[in-house]
Design an enzyme around this catalytic site. Structure first.
Site, mmCIF file in Angstrom:
data_model
loop_
_atom_site.group_PDB
_atom_site.id
_atom_site.type_symbol
_atom_site.label_atom_id
_atom_site.label_comp_id
_atom_site.label_asym_id
_atom_site.label_seq_id
_atom_site.Cartn_x
_atom_site.Cartn_y
_atom_site.Cartn_z
ATOM 1 N N ASP A 55 0.816 -1.214 0.000
ATOM 2 C CA ASP A 55 0.000 0.000 0.000
ATOM 3 C C ASP A 55 0.851 1.267 0.000
ATOM 4 O OD1 ASP A 55 -2.328 -1.539 0.162
ATOM 5 O OD2 ASP A 55 -2.286 -1.561 2.356
ATOM 6 N N TYR A 116 6.466 -10.225 6.963
ATOM 7 C CA TYR A 116 6.312 -8.787 7.130
ATOM 8 C C TYR A 116 6.759 -8.404 8.533
ATOM 9 C CZ TYR A 116 3.436 -8.138 2.913
ATOM 10 O OH TYR A 116 2.977 -8.066 1.618
#
Length: 265
Positions: A55, A116
């Protein structure tokens, strides 16, 4: 005969609309900038594929990409592809390594799992130097509470509660192998999560939910209830984008072994 090139890239997501090209056209994506640089280097139309999208504001240490070129590349000539491409890229995007990949390799489809990491500064005042690279929470956070709630993420679950509206998917079932909170250094929390795949904003929504549960004084078991609800409204808001990093993308060893590095260090 076409050549398939695999490469890893790190980027500072600040100022980009995300990895993927967006509309309106005046928004600049990471993929768009890299594609344009590749087209300058190879003097041909290039279509870029990546392990997945990030994003706006999200960073990457090892995003994996591939593209196909009509140019024949010979690893024996040790052409420094990374140096050539970096000369056409802004300082916020850096190509780290590159390989000639086998035809069956695909940056998106061949990936087996990803890691992540999320960074959170917990102190009375925000950091002037880290505000682009970590989220900030003023009120003290109990690390043990976050550690306990993260245990309920491990395993295969339907993570619909943590899916933001956006990219459609066939199902919302994913498997999480690792979900750990730790104190990186005094005042800096670190959340590391590894899974078979992630839904849109899933990691940010997990972090936001863990913080919401802790702030409200709910039991860590509330995380399990939110997962079981399969309802986005039951979970917390997404944590800010700037704290999230794509750390590593994993591929089958047999594919890795068939990749031949260009200009090895």
């Amino acid at each position: 005969m076409n050549t398939k090139v695999r490469f890893t890239v790190a980027y500072d997501g600040t100022g980009f609309c995300g990895w993927q090209k967006q509309k309106p056209e005046d928004q600049i994506s990471v993929a768009q900038v890299i594609e344009e640089a590749l087209q300058k280097v190879f003097a041909e139309k290039i279509v870029l594929f990546a392990s997945g999208r990030t994003d706006a504001g999200v960073h990457a240490l090892n995003q994996v990409c591939h593209f196909t070129t009509s140019r024949k590349l010979d690893p024996a000539k040790k052409w420094d592809f990374a140096w050539a491409l970096n000369s056409q890229l802004p300082a916020s995007i850096v190509v780290k390594k590159a390989w000639i990949a086998p035809e069956e390799f695909h940056a998106t489809l061949s990936a087996t799992h990803k890691t992540y990491r999320y960074l959170l500064i917990n102190q009375p005042r925000p950091s002037a130097h880290m505000n682009r690279y970590a989220a900030w929470e003023r009120k003290p956070i109990e690390l043990s509470h976050l550690q306990e709630s993260s245990k309920f993420l491990i395993g295969e679950h339907d993570f619909k509660s943590f899916q933001s509206v956006g990219t459609p998917v066939k199902d919302t079932i994913r498997e999480i192998y690792q979900a750990e909170w730790a104190l990186r250094k005094p005042g800096v929390f670190q959340f590391t999560v590894t899974g078979s795949g992630f839904l849109k904003q899933m990691v940010r929504n997990i972090v936001g939910t863990a913080l919401m549960i802790e702030k409200k004084g709910h039991s860590p078991e509330e995380m399990a209830k939110i997962i079981a609800a399969q309802d986005r409204k039951k979970a917390g808001p997404p944590a800010p984008a700037q704290g999230l990093y794509l750390m590593k993308v994993y591929y089958p060893e047999e594919l890795n072994n068939q990749c031949v590095e260009l200009f090895p260090n």
